[in-house]
Design a protein around this motif. Structure first.
Motif, PDB file in Angstrom:
ATOM      1  N   LEU A 181       3.125   6.298 -18.468  1.00 30.92           N
ATOM      2  CA  LEU A 181       3.927   5.107 -18.786  1.00 30.92           C
ATOM      3  C   LEU A 181       4.933   4.780 -17.693  1.00 30.92           C
ATOM      4  CD1 LEU A 181       4.590   5.949 -22.535  1.00 30.92           C
ATOM      5  CD2 LEU A 181       3.201   4.054 -21.690  1.00 30.92           C
ATOM      6  N   ARG A 182       5.052   5.707 -16.718  1.00 27.24           N
ATOM      7  CA  ARG A 182       6.020   5.457 -15.637  1.00 27.24           C
ATOM      8  C   ARG A 182       5.493   4.380 -14.708  1.00 27.24           C
ATOM      9  NH1 ARG A 182       6.825  10.378 -12.391  1.00 27.24           N
ATOM     10  NH2 ARG A 182       8.046   8.914 -11.141  1.00 27.24           N
ATOM     11  N   ASN A 183       6.402   3.596 -14.161  1.00 19.94           N
ATOM     12  CA  ASN A 183       6.033   2.540 -13.210  1.00 19.94           C
ATOM     13  C   ASN A 183       7.008   2.610 -12.044  1.00 19.94           C
ATOM     14  OD1 ASN A 183       4.691   0.371 -12.159  1.00 19.94           O
ATOM     15  ND2 ASN A 183       5.699  -1.152 -13.449  1.00 19.94           N
ATOM     16  N   VAL A 184       6.468   2.821 -10.866  1.00 14.44           N
ATOM     17  CA  VAL A 184       7.347   3.035  -9.708  1.00 14.44           C
ATOM     18  C   VAL A 184       7.130   1.916  -8.694  1.00 14.44           C
ATOM     19  CG1 VAL A 184       8.237   5.094  -8.562  1.00 14.44           C
ATOM     20  CG2 VAL A 184       6.165   5.277  -9.889  1.00 14.44           C
ATOM     21  N   PRO A 185       8.208   1.382  -8.146  1.00 15.65           N
ATOM     22  CA  PRO A 185       8.038   0.353  -7.111  1.00 15.65           C
ATOM     23  C   PRO A 185       7.250   0.911  -5.917  1.00 15.65           C
ATOM     24  CG  PRO A 185      10.360   0.667  -7.663  1.00 15.65           C
ATOM     25  CD  PRO A 185       9.615   1.728  -8.373  1.00 15.65           C
ATOM     26  N   ILE A 186       6.402   0.082  -5.330  1.00 13.83           N
ATOM     27  CA  ILE A 186       5.620   0.522  -4.159  1.00 13.83           C
ATOM     28  C   ILE A 186       6.386   0.091  -2.915  1.00 13.83           C
ATOM     29  CG2 ILE A 186       3.368   0.336  -3.002  1.00 13.83           C
ATOM     30  CD1 ILE A 186       2.273  -0.657  -5.763  1.00 13.83           C
ATOM     31  N   GLU A 187       6.811   1.027  -2.144  1.00 11.66           N
ATOM     32  CA  GLU A 187       7.597   0.694  -0.942  1.00 11.66           C
ATOM     33  C   GLU A 187       6.664   0.495   0.239  1.00 11.66           C
ATOM     34  OE1 GLU A 187      10.934   3.200  -0.299  1.00 11.66           O
ATOM     35  OE2 GLU A 187      11.620   2.981  -2.373  1.00 11.66           O
ATOM     36  N   LEU A 188       6.811  -0.639   0.912  1.00 14.29           N
ATOM     37  CA  LEU A 188       5.874  -1.016   1.990  1.00 14.29           C
ATOM     38  C   LEU A 188       6.614  -1.707   3.122  1.00 14.29           C
ATOM     39  CD1 LEU A 188       3.110  -2.695  -0.187  1.00 14.29           C
ATOM     40  CD2 LEU A 188       2.779  -0.660   1.191  1.00 14.29           C
ATOM     41  N   PRO A 189       6.059  -1.626   4.328  1.00 10.15           N
ATOM     42  CA  PRO A 189       6.600  -2.461   5.409  1.00 10.15           C
ATOM     43  C   PRO A 189       6.162  -3.906   5.182  1.00 10.15           C
ATOM     44  CG  PRO A 189       4.709  -1.208   6.177  1.00 10.15           C
ATOM     45  CD  PRO A 189       4.939  -0.790   4.765  1.00 10.15           C
ATOM     46  N   PRO A 190       6.853  -4.883   5.771  1.00 10.48           N
ATOM     47  CA  PRO A 190       6.467  -6.294   5.556  1.00 10.48           C
ATOM     48  C   PRO A 190       5.230  -6.648   6.390  1.00 10.48           C
ATOM     49  CG  PRO A 190       8.384  -6.133   6.986  1.00 10.48           C
ATOM     50  CD  PRO A 190       8.058  -4.743   6.595  1.00 10.48           C
ATOM     51  N   ASP A 191       4.097  -6.113   5.982  1.00 13.62           N
ATOM     52  CA  ASP A 191       2.862  -6.259   6.752  1.00 13.62           C
ATOM     53  C   ASP A 191       1.776  -6.742   5.798  1.00 13.62           C
ATOM     54  OD1 ASP A 191       1.222  -4.879   9.319  1.00 13.62           O
ATOM     55  OD2 ASP A 191       0.133  -4.947   7.414  1.00 13.62           O
ATOM     56  N   VAL A 192       1.174  -7.913   6.114  1.00 16.03           N
ATOM     57  CA  VAL A 192       0.248  -8.546   5.166  1.00 16.03           C
ATOM     58  C   VAL A 192      -0.923  -7.627   4.835  1.00 16.03           C
ATOM     59  CG1 VAL A 192      -1.359 -10.470   4.843  1.00 16.03           C
ATOM     60  CG2 VAL A 192       0.892 -10.877   5.815  1.00 16.03           C
ATOM     61  N   ASP A 193      -1.512  -6.994   5.841  1.00 18.41           N
ATOM     62  CA  ASP A 193      -2.681  -6.161   5.568  1.00 18.41           C
ATOM     63  C   ASP A 193      -2.326  -4.973   4.676  1.00 18.41           C
ATOM     64  OD1 ASP A 193      -4.273  -7.838   6.973  1.00 18.41           O
ATOM     65  OD2 ASP A 193      -3.990  -6.790   8.893  1.00 18.41           O
ATOM     66  N   ARG A 194      -1.183  -4.352   4.994  1.00 23.58           N
ATOM     67  CA  ARG A 194      -0.765  -3.209   4.168  1.00 23.58           C
ATOM     68  C   ARG A 194      -0.469  -3.676   2.739  1.00 23.58           C
ATOM     69  NH1 ARG A 194       1.872   0.867   7.208  1.00 23.58           N
ATOM     70  NH2 ARG A 194       2.329   1.901   5.227  1.00 23.58           N
ATOM     71  N   VAL A 195       0.144  -4.857   2.607  1.00 20.89           N
ATOM     72  CA  VAL A 195       0.467  -5.388   1.269  1.00 20.89           C
ATOM     73  C   VAL A 195      -0.823  -5.676   0.505  1.00 20.89           C
ATOM     74  CG1 VAL A 195       1.448  -7.377   0.047  1.00 20.89           C
ATOM     75  CG2 VAL A 195       2.747  -6.283   1.878  1.00 20.89           C
ATOM     76  N   ARG A 196      -1.822  -6.288   1.184  1.00 17.58           N
ATOM     77  CA  ARG A 196      -3.089  -6.604   0.500  1.00 17.58           C
ATOM     78  C   ARG A 196      -3.820  -5.328   0.086  1.00 17.58           C
ATOM     79  NH1 ARG A 196      -6.239 -11.289   3.593  1.00 17.58           N
ATOM     80  NH2 ARG A 196      -7.729 -10.710   2.000  1.00 17.58           N
ATOM     81  N   ALA A 197      -3.800  -4.341   0.935  1.00 15.51           N
ATOM     82  CA  ALA A 197      -4.474  -3.080   0.605  1.00 15.51           C
ATOM     83  C   ALA A 197      -3.787  -2.427  -0.600  1.00 15.51           C
ATOM     84  CB  ALA A 197      -4.441  -2.145   1.813  1.00 15.51           C
ATOM     85  N   ALA A 198      -2.478  -2.475  -0.590  1.00 19.37           N
ATOM     86  CA  ALA A 198      -1.740  -1.871  -1.713  1.00 19.37           C
ATOM     87  C   ALA A 198      -2.019  -2.630  -3.007  1.00 19.37           C
ATOM     88  CB  ALA A 198      -0.244  -1.867  -1.406  1.00 19.37           C
ATOM     89  N   LEU A 199      -2.097  -3.953  -2.904  1.00 14.78           N
ATOM     90  CA  LEU A 199      -2.386  -4.760  -4.100  1.00 14.78           C
ATOM     91  C   LEU A 199      -3.767  -4.454  -4.650  1.00 14.78           C
ATOM     92  CD1 LEU A 199      -1.034  -8.364  -3.495  1.00 14.78           C
ATOM     93  CD2 LEU A 199      -0.341  -6.702  -5.227  1.00 14.78           C
ATOM     94  N   ASP A 200      -4.746  -4.283  -3.753  1.00  8.86           N
ATOM     95  CA  ASP A 200      -6.099  -3.950  -4.210  1.00  8.86           C
ATOM     96  C   ASP A 200      -6.085  -2.637  -4.992  1.00  8.86           C
ATOM     97  OD1 ASP A 200      -7.136  -6.209  -3.181  1.00  8.86           O
ATOM     98  OD2 ASP A 200      -7.943  -5.295  -1.345  1.00  8.86           O
ATOM     99  N   ARG A 201      -5.334  -1.675  -4.458  1.00  3.87           N
ATOM    100  CA  ARG A 201      -5.282  -0.381  -5.157  1.00  3.87           C
ATOM    101  C   ARG A 201      -4.550  -0.519  -6.493  1.00  3.87           C
ATOM    102  NH1 ARG A 201      -4.140   1.531  -0.035  1.00  3.87           N
ATOM    103  NH2 ARG A 201      -1.895   1.578  -0.455  1.00  3.87           N
ATOM    104  N   ALA A 202      -3.469  -1.291  -6.488  1.00  2.24           N
ATOM    105  CA  ALA A 202      -2.616  -1.333  -7.676  1.00  2.24           C
ATOM    106  C   ALA A 202      -3.220  -2.182  -8.801  1.00  2.24           C
ATOM    107  CB  ALA A 202      -1.246  -1.877  -7.294  1.00  2.24           C
ATOM    108  N   THR A 203      -3.948  -3.226  -8.459  1.00  2.00           N
ATOM    109  CA  THR A 203      -4.417  -4.123  -9.506  1.00  2.00           C
ATOM    110  C   THR A 203      -5.880  -3.912  -9.864  1.00  2.00           C
ATOM    111  OG1 THR A 203      -4.949  -5.856  -7.907  1.00  2.00           O
ATOM    112  CG2 THR A 203      -2.768  -5.934  -8.904  1.00  2.00           C
ATOM    113  N   TRP A 204      -6.540  -3.022  -9.158  1.00  2.00           N
ATOM    114  CA  TRP A 204      -7.943  -2.767  -9.474  1.00  2.00           C
ATOM    115  C   TRP A 204      -8.038  -2.227 -10.906  1.00  2.00           C
ATOM    116  CZ3 TRP A 204     -11.207   1.198 -10.918  1.00  2.00           C
ATOM    117  CH2 TRP A 204     -12.587   0.961 -10.735  1.00  2.00           C
ATOM    118  N   GLY A 205      -8.879  -2.845 -11.708  1.00  3.85           N
ATOM    119  CA  GLY A 205      -9.071  -2.355 -13.073  1.00  3.85           C
ATOM    120  C   GLY A 205      -8.044  -2.858 -14.072  1.00  3.85           C
ATOM    121  N   LEU A 206      -7.082  -3.687 -13.638  1.00  3.83           N
ATOM    122  CA  LEU A 206      -6.103  -4.205 -14.621  1.00  3.83           C
ATOM    123  C   LEU A 206      -6.721  -5.274 -15.496  1.00  3.83           C
ATOM    124  CD1 LEU A 206      -2.659  -4.611 -12.789  1.00  3.83           C
ATOM    125  CD2 LEU A 206      -3.375  -2.832 -14.359  1.00  3.83           C
TER     126      LEU A 206
END
Ligand SMILES: Cc1ncc(COP(=O)(O)O)c(C=O)c1O
Length: 443
Positions: free
Chosen positions: A418-443
């Motif tokens: 049930l824990r939800n932790v902010p994902i800390e990232l550099p301001p980089d579009v590719d890194r943000v998109r990759a993180a989003l794919d991991r985080a929202t896959w299966g939602l």
């Protein structure tokens, strides 16, 4: 003409006017506000319901308040000029559809009493008490300040209403045992804030000794004072009103000092006596396992009660080991086929987090009530066909420190999923998109 007066809550012939400074009967019993029920019966149930519906959440002062819309049942005869109101009450009764259905109880509702001026249900009682104090001051009673011990919410409500009325206020708080958001409320409202190196029960003993000393001039605003309960009982009336005057099967209330559970019983009892309802709900009082003196008495059939030293709990506003209204609560639960349930720290935090995942944002005390709901469903006491109301007593934002600790993993024993932790990232579009794919896959 409608009338009300103080009398001992457990019977007895003594009476006092509501403008007297009195907290106990000569034999030491707590008091009740007793209403002239025969006079109130001069209106039919339908006429009362109609009157309350006409006033509900309108702007005609003071009746738009959920409390003062039921003035005749609360403090009949009060001079309207004495009333101090922030239009309290009228809080939303939300259908907890996703959360309830997850437990096979589609008719589950949450009464959001924390969506109010100071963020807790305490406003409902405090509007009555502070208005009554104004009435007393006008009559020349020797009151120099209003005082209370508090686990946070009572002091917030008292200081706000006193500030609105221009009355001096003093609050007795257990040092380092209330949330930062709660502490800043009386500070901001200009109360005298005493931070005592003890727990709530210790503060309660000190404030009683101070207030009850002859000529203290400090009027005691804790929930032992029955004026508060007159306001709080309107939650019971209001939630039935919100169901078009239908009574739910279960009402689950978190309990600490145990005034509120008694106030609920009073509200339902009054509606029953005056014919607005024909059945009583089952009342459930939910306690934190670390502060569970009522639960311990309940499992012994209420034959034996012993105060305890309450241990720290995330539900800090109910960390109370020697509740002042214990005997009132036992009376209420006996009359309402009552149940007492308890919740461990993990149970209350996980229940609150599960409900948050369905869009709510509950305080830990509401978490205790939700955990009680989950346990009663698990035991088959509550089932699919029941209409259930969980009473949310404070706004979750007053306890965001507890939620932050929960999600940071700083509390042992809670459900990690049930824990939800902010994902800390550099301001980089590719890194943000990759993180989003991991985080929202299966939602
Ligand atoms: C948020 C909250 N929930 C529940 C309670 C318990 O109410 P009572 O003390 O009337 O049992 C309190 C106050 O004590 C509170 O502040």
């Amino acid at each position: 003409m409608y009338r009300a007066w103080f009398s001992p809550f457990d019977g007895g012939p003594e009476t006092w006017p509501l403008t007297d400074v009195v907290y106990r009967s000569t034999s030491g019993s707590l008091l009740d506000v007793t209403h002239d029920m025969a006079a109130l019966a001069d209106r039919s149930a339908a006429a009362w319901m109609n009157l309350f519906d006409q006033r509900f959440m309108r702007s005609t002062w003071p009746y738009g308040s959920g409390v003062w819309g039921k003035l005749e049942w609360v403090y009949p005869g009060i001079d309207p000029a004495s009333i101090v109101s922030f239009a309290e009450g009228g809080t939303n009764l939300l259908w907890a559809e996703r959360y309830g259905k997850a437990f096979g109880v589609p008719d589950l509702w949450v009464k959001q009493c924390g969506n109010t001026h100071t963020g807790s249900f305490k406003d409902l009682g405090m509007t009555v008490l502070v208005s009554a104090v104004r009435e007393m001051v006008r009559l020349g009673k020797p009151i120099r300040a209003v005082g209370c011990a508090s686990t946070g919410d009572t002091s917030a409500a008292l200081s706000a209403y006193c500030a609105a009325a221009g009355l001096p206020c003093v609050v007795f708080l257990p040092k380092a045992k209330i949330s930062p958001a709660q502490l800043v409320q009386p500070i901001a409202n200009g109360a005298v804030v005493l931070s005592l190196d003890t727990d709530f029960d210790g503060c309660m003993r000190i404030v009683q000794a101070v207030a009850e000393a002859p000529d203290s001039g400090i009027y005691l605003a804790n929930s032992m004072n029955p004026l508060r309960l007159e306001g709080q009982k309107t939650i019971a009336i209001e939630l039935v009103q919100q169901f078009d005057w239908q009574v739910p099967d279960f009402v689950i209330v978190p309990g600490g000092n145990l005034g509120n559970i008694y106030a609920f019983a009073k509200g339902f009892e009054m509606m029953h006596q005056l014919g607005l309802i024909t059945k009583r709900p089952r009342l459930v009082c939910a306690q934190a396992e670390h502060a569970n003196p009522l639960y311990r008495a309940f499992v012994k059939g209420f034959e034996h009660y012993e105060p305890i030293v309450a241990r720290p709990t995330a539900a800090s506003a109910i960390q109370i080991g020697d509740p002042v209204s214990i005997h009132r609560a036992i009376r209420a639960l006996r009359a309402f086929d009552g149940i007492v349930e308890q919740a461990s720290e993990a149970e209350l935090l996980n229940a609150a987090a599960r409900a948050d995942r369905t869009g709510m944002f509950n305080c830990p005390h509401t978490g205790v009530a939700l955990a009680a709901f989950e346990k009663l469903v698990g035991r088959g006491v509550i089932g699919r066909g029941h209409r259930v109301v969980v009473v949310s007593t404070a706004h979750g934002l007053k306890f965001s420190n507890v939620k932050a600790d929960f999600h940071a993993g700083a509390i042992p024993g809670v459900d990690d999923t049930l824990r939800n932790v902010p994902i800390e990232l550099p301001p980089d579009v590719d890194r943000v998109r990759a993180a989003l794919d991991r985080a929202t896959w299966g939602l």
